[in-house]
Write a protein that holds these residues in place. Structure first.
Motif, mmCIF file in Angstrom:
data_model
loop_
_atom_site.group_PDB
_atom_site.id
_atom_site.type_symbol
_atom_site.label_atom_id
_atom_site.label_comp_id
_atom_site.label_asym_id
_atom_site.label_seq_id
_atom_site.Cartn_x
_atom_site.Cartn_y
_atom_site.Cartn_z
ATOM 1 N N LEU A 88 -8.808 49.866 10.219
ATOM 2 C CA LEU A 88 -7.695 49.181 9.568
ATOM 3 C C LEU A 88 -8.211 47.933 8.854
ATOM 4 C CD1 LEU A 88 -4.998 49.245 12.402
ATOM 5 C CD2 LEU A 88 -4.928 50.539 10.257
ATOM 6 N N PRO A 89 -7.572 47.555 7.762
ATOM 7 C CA PRO A 89 -7.930 46.280 7.135
ATOM 8 C C PRO A 89 -7.740 45.154 8.153
ATOM 9 C CG PRO A 89 -6.491 47.559 5.702
ATOM 10 C CD PRO A 89 -6.536 48.275 7.017
ATOM 11 N N ALA A 90 -8.583 44.155 8.093
ATOM 12 C CA ALA A 90 -8.584 43.079 9.093
ATOM 13 C C ALA A 90 -7.210 42.465 9.335
ATOM 14 C CB ALA A 90 -9.603 42.010 8.719
ATOM 15 N N PRO A 91 -6.421 42.139 8.308
ATOM 16 C CA PRO A 91 -5.110 41.533 8.593
ATOM 17 C C PRO A 91 -4.198 42.453 9.413
ATOM 18 C CG PRO A 91 -5.703 41.184 6.301
ATOM 19 C CD PRO A 91 -6.706 42.148 6.862
ATOM 20 N N GLN A 92 -4.235 43.747 9.114
ATOM 21 C CA GLN A 92 -3.417 44.711 9.864
ATOM 22 C C GLN A 92 -3.937 44.866 11.291
ATOM 23 O OE1 GLN A 92 -3.229 48.389 7.667
ATOM 24 N NE2 GLN A 92 -2.485 47.359 5.822
ATOM 25 N N ARG A 93 -5.247 44.942 11.427
ATOM 26 C CA ARG A 93 -5.857 45.113 12.753
ATOM 27 C C ARG A 93 -5.546 43.925 13.658
ATOM 28 N NH1 ARG A 93 -10.837 45.537 11.286
ATOM 29 N NH2 ARG A 93 -11.414 43.403 11.747
ATOM 30 N N SER A 124 3.754 47.270 10.193
ATOM 31 C CA SER A 124 4.286 48.498 9.611
ATOM 32 C C SER A 124 3.192 49.265 8.867
ATOM 33 C CB SER A 124 5.441 48.166 8.666
ATOM 34 O OG SER A 124 5.919 49.328 8.039
ATOM 35 N N ALA A 125 2.427 48.551 8.073
ATOM 36 C CA ALA A 125 1.336 49.189 7.329
ATOM 37 C C ALA A 125 0.288 49.769 8.275
ATOM 38 C CB ALA A 125 0.693 48.178 6.373
ATOM 39 N N ALA A 126 -0.029 49.032 9.352
ATOM 40 C CA ALA A 126 -1.012 49.517 10.328
ATOM 41 C C ALA A 126 -0.506 50.788 11.001
ATOM 42 C CB ALA A 126 -1.302 48.442 11.372
ATOM 43 N N ARG A 127 0.754 50.783 11.403
ATOM 44 C CA ARG A 127 1.327 51.967 12.056
ATOM 45 C C ARG A 127 1.331 53.160 11.126
ATOM 46 N NH1 ARG A 127 5.785 48.049 14.416
ATOM 47 N NH2 ARG A 127 4.808 47.540 16.416
ATOM 48 N N GLN A 128 1.656 52.925 9.851
ATOM 49 C CA GLN A 128 1.652 54.018 8.881
ATOM 50 C C GLN A 128 0.253 54.588 8.702
ATOM 51 O OE1 GLN A 128 3.475 52.459 5.338
ATOM 52 N NE2 GLN A 128 5.544 52.596 6.181
ATOM 53 N N ALA A 182 7.748 37.740 8.592
ATOM 54 C CA ALA A 182 7.873 38.932 7.757
ATOM 55 C C ALA A 182 6.494 39.501 7.395
ATOM 56 C CB ALA A 182 8.666 38.617 6.492
ATOM 57 N N THR A 183 5.519 38.646 7.233
ATOM 58 C CA THR A 183 4.162 39.110 6.927
ATOM 59 C C THR A 183 3.589 39.873 8.112
ATOM 60 O OG1 THR A 183 3.817 37.252 5.431
ATOM 61 C CG2 THR A 183 1.840 38.361 6.254
ATOM 62 N N VAL A 184 3.801 39.361 9.319
ATOM 63 C CA VAL A 184 3.340 40.067 10.519
ATOM 64 C C VAL A 184 4.018 41.420 10.599
ATOM 65 C CG1 VAL A 184 3.366 40.058 13.051
ATOM 66 C CG2 VAL A 184 2.755 37.992 11.803
#
Length: 185
Positions: free
Chosen positions: A121-126, A158-162, A151-153
């Motif tokens: 995962l990209p670091a921010p998502q991870r 959401s992106a990480a789960r997807q 909202a950013t978190v």
């Protein structure tokens, strides 16, 4: 010497938090030595700045997590600069050795697949996923640690789960629909 004596109260608070900090750092870095170095640097920074930066209304553990995260981002940036001129090391070249502590080989493979997927995962998502899903922080606490809006978190989670769903071929449930094996309520 007087400053050291004054900080001893915070030092006593710091000791019980070390295992959580080390676990978080290990999950961030993926390397035991990097995690140890990261926690050590975070503890030094926290001890140096506790009087000036730690507010009475803030949670010391959250503040320490933000220090660990910030130091890790700085380390990644520094490594990126250092690696521009040299040959990048590829960990994929190393032989993977099974964990002798784990149970069945299939169990180890499943765990490894999940860990690998999270590491991709990209670091921010991870980091958002680790803070909320693994460390158990609320969205608000994770946002404070990362110094971003809630909202950013939520968006990063959401992106990480997807991404993880795509990697494991899991289709997301829509609100109001039952998953396989569930009865609608």
């Amino acid at each position: 010497m007087m400053q050291f004596e004054h900080d001893s109260g915070f030092a006593r608070l710091l000791l019980p938090m070390l295992p959580k900090l080390w676990t978080f750092a290990l999950r961030l870095t993926g390397d035991r030595h990097d995690a140890e170095d990261l926690v050590q640097r975070a503890c030094v920074r926290a001890l140096e700045r506790a009087d000036a930066q730690l507010r009475p209304d803030s949670a010391p553990l959250n503040w320490l997590y933000s220090i660990v995260h910030s130091l890790w981002l700085n380390e990644l940036r520094a490594r990126n600069v250092r690696n521009r001129g040299g040959v990048a090391w590829d960990d994929a070249l190393l032989e993977n050795i099974a964990d002798s502590v784990s149970g069945l080989p299939d169990e180890h493979v499943g765990h490894r697949q999940i860990v690998d997927a999270v590491e991709r995962l990209p670091a921010p998502q991870r980091v958002a996923l680790l803070l909320v899903a693994v460390e158990g922080f609320s969205y608000r606490e994770a946002a404070q640690i990362l110094d971003v809006p809630v909202a950013t978190v939520m968006g990063r989670l959401s992106a990480a789960r997807q991404r993880l769903g795509v990697q494991f071929d899991v289709t997301p449930r829509r609100r109001g629909t039952a998953a396989i094996g569930e009865t609608p309520t």
